[in-house]
Motif scaffolding. Structure first.
Motif, PDB file in Angstrom:
ATOM      1  N   HIS A  81      -3.987  -5.981  -8.011  1.00  0.00           N
ATOM      2  CA  HIS A  81      -5.441  -5.846  -7.854  1.00  0.00           C
ATOM      3  C   HIS A  81      -5.802  -4.470  -7.297  1.00  0.00           C
ATOM      4  O   HIS A  81      -6.796  -3.846  -7.744  1.00  0.00           O
ATOM      5  CB  HIS A  81      -5.969  -6.945  -6.942  1.00  0.00           C
ATOM      6  CG  HIS A  81      -5.905  -8.299  -7.571  1.00  0.00           C
ATOM      7  ND1 HIS A  81      -6.203  -9.476  -6.863  1.00  0.00           N
ATOM      8  CD2 HIS A  81      -5.586  -8.703  -8.831  1.00  0.00           C
ATOM      9  CE1 HIS A  81      -6.074 -10.511  -7.653  1.00  0.00           C
ATOM     10  NE2 HIS A  81      -5.693 -10.063  -8.854  1.00  0.00           N
ATOM     11  N   ALA A  82      -5.035  -3.981  -6.310  1.00  0.00           N
ATOM     12  CA  ALA A  82      -5.356  -2.677  -5.726  1.00  0.00           C
ATOM     13  C   ALA A  82      -5.181  -1.556  -6.743  1.00  0.00           C
ATOM     14  O   ALA A  82      -5.979  -0.600  -6.786  1.00  0.00           O
ATOM     15  CB  ALA A  82      -4.471  -2.431  -4.516  1.00  0.00           C
ATOM     16  N   THR A  83      -4.160  -1.647  -7.577  1.00  0.00           N
ATOM     17  CA  THR A  83      -3.964  -0.619  -8.602  1.00  0.00           C
ATOM     18  C   THR A  83      -5.083  -0.644  -9.634  1.00  0.00           C
ATOM     19  O   THR A  83      -5.523   0.407 -10.130  1.00  0.00           O
ATOM     20  CB  THR A  83      -2.604  -0.834  -9.290  1.00  0.00           C
ATOM     21  OG1 THR A  83      -1.569  -0.827  -8.312  1.00  0.00           O
ATOM     22  CG2 THR A  83      -2.328   0.259 -10.305  1.00  0.00           C
ATOM     23  N   GLY A  84      -5.587  -1.841  -9.933  1.00  0.00           N
ATOM     24  CA  GLY A  84      -6.716  -1.934 -10.875  1.00  0.00           C
ATOM     25  C   GLY A  84      -7.983  -1.333 -10.305  1.00  0.00           C
ATOM     26  O   GLY A  84      -8.750  -0.681 -11.033  1.00  0.00           O
ATOM     27  N   MET A  85      -8.250  -1.529  -9.012  1.00  0.00           N
ATOM     28  CA  MET A  85      -9.447  -0.951  -8.406  1.00  0.00           C
ATOM     29  C   MET A  85      -9.359   0.560  -8.318  1.00  0.00           C
ATOM     30  O   MET A  85     -10.373   1.266  -8.455  1.00  0.00           O
ATOM     31  CB  MET A  85      -9.664  -1.537  -6.999  1.00  0.00           C
ATOM     32  CG  MET A  85     -10.101  -2.983  -6.986  1.00  0.00           C
ATOM     33  SD  MET A  85     -10.530  -3.554  -5.332  1.00  0.00           S
ATOM     34  CE  MET A  85      -9.023  -3.290  -4.462  1.00  0.00           C
ATOM     35  N   PRO A  99     -15.191   5.305  -2.458  1.00  0.00           N
ATOM     36  CA  PRO A  99     -15.577   4.052  -1.807  1.00  0.00           C
ATOM     37  C   PRO A  99     -14.505   2.971  -1.835  1.00  0.00           C
ATOM     38  O   PRO A  99     -14.501   2.052  -1.006  1.00  0.00           O
ATOM     39  CB  PRO A  99     -16.830   3.631  -2.582  1.00  0.00           C
ATOM     40  CG  PRO A  99     -16.731   4.314  -3.889  1.00  0.00           C
ATOM     41  CD  PRO A  99     -16.026   5.602  -3.641  1.00  0.00           C
ATOM     42  N   VAL A 100     -13.583   3.019  -2.770  1.00  0.00           N
ATOM     43  CA  VAL A 100     -12.525   1.997  -2.861  1.00  0.00           C
ATOM     44  C   VAL A 100     -11.323   2.340  -1.985  1.00  0.00           C
ATOM     45  O   VAL A 100     -10.358   1.581  -1.951  1.00  0.00           O
ATOM     46  CB  VAL A 100     -12.089   1.803  -4.324  1.00  0.00           C
ATOM     47  CG1 VAL A 100     -13.251   1.346  -5.196  1.00  0.00           C
ATOM     48  CG2 VAL A 100     -11.462   3.060  -4.869  1.00  0.00           C
ATOM     49  N   ARG A 101     -11.375   3.460  -1.329  1.00  0.00           N
ATOM     50  CA  ARG A 101     -10.222   3.885  -0.527  1.00  0.00           C
ATOM     51  C   ARG A 101      -9.928   2.897   0.590  1.00  0.00           C
ATOM     52  O   ARG A 101      -8.781   2.587   0.874  1.00  0.00           O
ATOM     53  CB  ARG A 101     -10.485   5.285   0.042  1.00  0.00           C
ATOM     54  CG  ARG A 101      -9.337   5.853   0.867  1.00  0.00           C
ATOM     55  CD  ARG A 101      -9.699   7.231   1.409  1.00  0.00           C
ATOM     56  NE  ARG A 101      -8.675   7.734   2.307  1.00  0.00           N
ATOM     57  CZ  ARG A 101      -7.605   8.394   1.938  1.00  0.00           C
ATOM     58  NH1 ARG A 101      -7.403   8.649   0.641  1.00  0.00           N
ATOM     59  NH2 ARG A 101      -6.742   8.838   2.820  1.00  0.00           N
ATOM     60  N   GLU A 102     -11.005   2.380   1.211  1.00  0.00           N
ATOM     61  CA  GLU A 102     -10.808   1.436   2.312  1.00  0.00           C
ATOM     62  C   GLU A 102     -10.215   0.122   1.811  1.00  0.00           C
ATOM     63  O   GLU A 102      -9.338  -0.477   2.473  1.00  0.00           O
ATOM     64  CB  GLU A 102     -12.138   1.190   3.013  1.00  0.00           C
ATOM     65  CG  GLU A 102     -12.017   0.311   4.257  1.00  0.00           C
ATOM     66  CD  GLU A 102     -13.344   0.165   4.998  1.00  0.00           C
ATOM     67  OE1 GLU A 102     -13.343  -0.611   5.987  1.00  0.00           O
ATOM     68  OE2 GLU A 102     -14.337   0.795   4.600  1.00  0.00           O
ATOM     69  N   ASP A 103     -10.663  -0.360   0.634  1.00  0.00           N
ATOM     70  CA  ASP A 103     -10.106  -1.604   0.082  1.00  0.00           C
ATOM     71  C   ASP A 103      -8.618  -1.433  -0.270  1.00  0.00           C
ATOM     72  O   ASP A 103      -7.799  -2.346  -0.045  1.00  0.00           O
ATOM     73  CB  ASP A 103     -10.907  -2.007  -1.158  1.00  0.00           C
ATOM     74  CG  ASP A 103     -12.346  -2.374  -0.836  1.00  0.00           C
ATOM     75  OD1 ASP A 103     -12.591  -2.757   0.325  1.00  0.00           O
ATOM     76  OD2 ASP A 103     -13.204  -2.257  -1.733  1.00  0.00           O
ATOM     77  N   VAL A 104      -8.281  -0.283  -0.826  1.00  0.00           N
ATOM     78  CA  VAL A 104      -6.871  -0.033  -1.152  1.00  0.00           C
ATOM     79  C   VAL A 104      -6.025   0.028   0.117  1.00  0.00           C
ATOM     80  O   VAL A 104      -4.875  -0.427   0.148  1.00  0.00           O
ATOM     81  CB  VAL A 104      -6.749   1.260  -1.982  1.00  0.00           C
ATOM     82  CG1 VAL A 104      -5.285   1.609  -2.227  1.00  0.00           C
ATOM     83  CG2 VAL A 104      -7.473   1.111  -3.321  1.00  0.00           C
ATOM     84  N   MET A 105      -6.599   0.581   1.199  1.00  0.00           N
ATOM     85  CA  MET A 105      -5.877   0.632   2.465  1.00  0.00           C
ATOM     86  C   MET A 105      -5.620  -0.777   3.006  1.00  0.00           C
ATOM     87  O   MET A 105      -4.501  -1.089   3.460  1.00  0.00           O
ATOM     88  CB  MET A 105      -6.684   1.439   3.471  1.00  0.00           C
ATOM     89  CG  MET A 105      -6.015   1.561   4.830  1.00  0.00           C
ATOM     90  SD  MET A 105      -7.038   2.456   6.024  1.00  0.00           S
ATOM     91  CE  MET A 105      -8.444   1.347   6.156  1.00  0.00           C
TER      92      MET A 105
END
Length: 239
Positions: A81-85, A99-105
């Motif tokens: 999921h993180a790679t897809g985002m 903006p997706v940096r925090e979700d990937v973290m």
């Protein structure tokens, strides 16, 4: 000649075996206890494996995360999921203002926590396996050290330098002693006697003129060596 060797159990081996058994039991108990603690901690988080899990063909999809395989399956789903985002980028590759940096973290932190639990389960399995091995080795040592003394008859060297035979078995019949070889000697000599031909006895007679003639006396046996006696004279004719 042969010699007897007595084999005695080594002192202290039974004690070492008992220590190994105790250490193995402690390792098994510790490994099992830590396994239970880690599993219970994961279960308290109420984490469920996503339905789109592809680990082992989706075998753990929808299961509660409470073991090493289910934790690895959920970590694999989070990475997908993180790679897809992030369009295939990692947390370090994303720009600071993305903006997706925090979700990937957050996804990276969750994966690291799940992988830590997987490692903990692996260490527990290793400790339990070592404990079982220690118990088996300790039992074997105590079994070897608990036997009685054993006397072993070993063959020795004879006077000729070769190995002499050991003592015969108790159930074997006694073997007869070897007899010395006898070599036939020459046949005993027999005294041989030869018959000396005897001349026919001479008879007394008379000549034509009336003179009596006596037969000659038989020859005397030869004198022995060293004898100086002269042989007897032959008798002359009688008048």
């Amino acid at each position: 000649m042969s010699s007897t060797v007595t084999i005695r159990p080594t002192r202290g081996v039974r004690g070492v075996g008992m220590i190994s058994i105790i250490a193995g039991i402690l390792l098994i108990v510790a490994g099992a206890a830590v396994w239970i603690v880690v599993s219970q901690t994961l279960a308290d988080e109420q984490i469920t494996v996503s339905d789109d899990s592809t680990f082992l063909g989706g075998a753990f999809a929808g299961d509660r995360v409470a073991g090493p395989l289910s934790a690895y399956a959920q970590a694999d789903v989070i990475a997908m999921h993180a790679t897809g985002m992030a369009d295939g980028q990692t947390y370090a590759q994303l720009p600071q203002d993305d903006p997706v940096r925090e979700d990937v973290m957050n996804a990276s932190f969750l994966r690291a926590s799940l992988f830590t639990s997987v490692v903990a389960f692996g260490v527990c399995a290793l400790v339990i396996g070592l404990g079982i091995l220690f118990v088996l080795v300790g039992g074997a040592l105590r079994g070897l050290a608990g036997g009685p003394q054993v006397a072993v008859e070993t063959p020795g060297l004879s006077s000729r330098g070769d190995l002499s035979a050991g003592p015969p078995h108790a159930d074997a019949p006694p073997q007869p002693a070897p007899q010395p070889a006898r070599h036939p000697g020459p046949p005993p000599s027999r005294p041989t006697t030869r018959a000396t031909p005897q001349a026919p006895p001479a008879t007394a007679g008379t000549t034509a003129d009336g003179t009596s003639v006596m037969p000659p006396a038989p020859p005397a046996p030869p004198a022995g060596p060293g004898s100086d006696a002269p042989p007897p004279a032959a008798p002359g004719p009688r008048a």
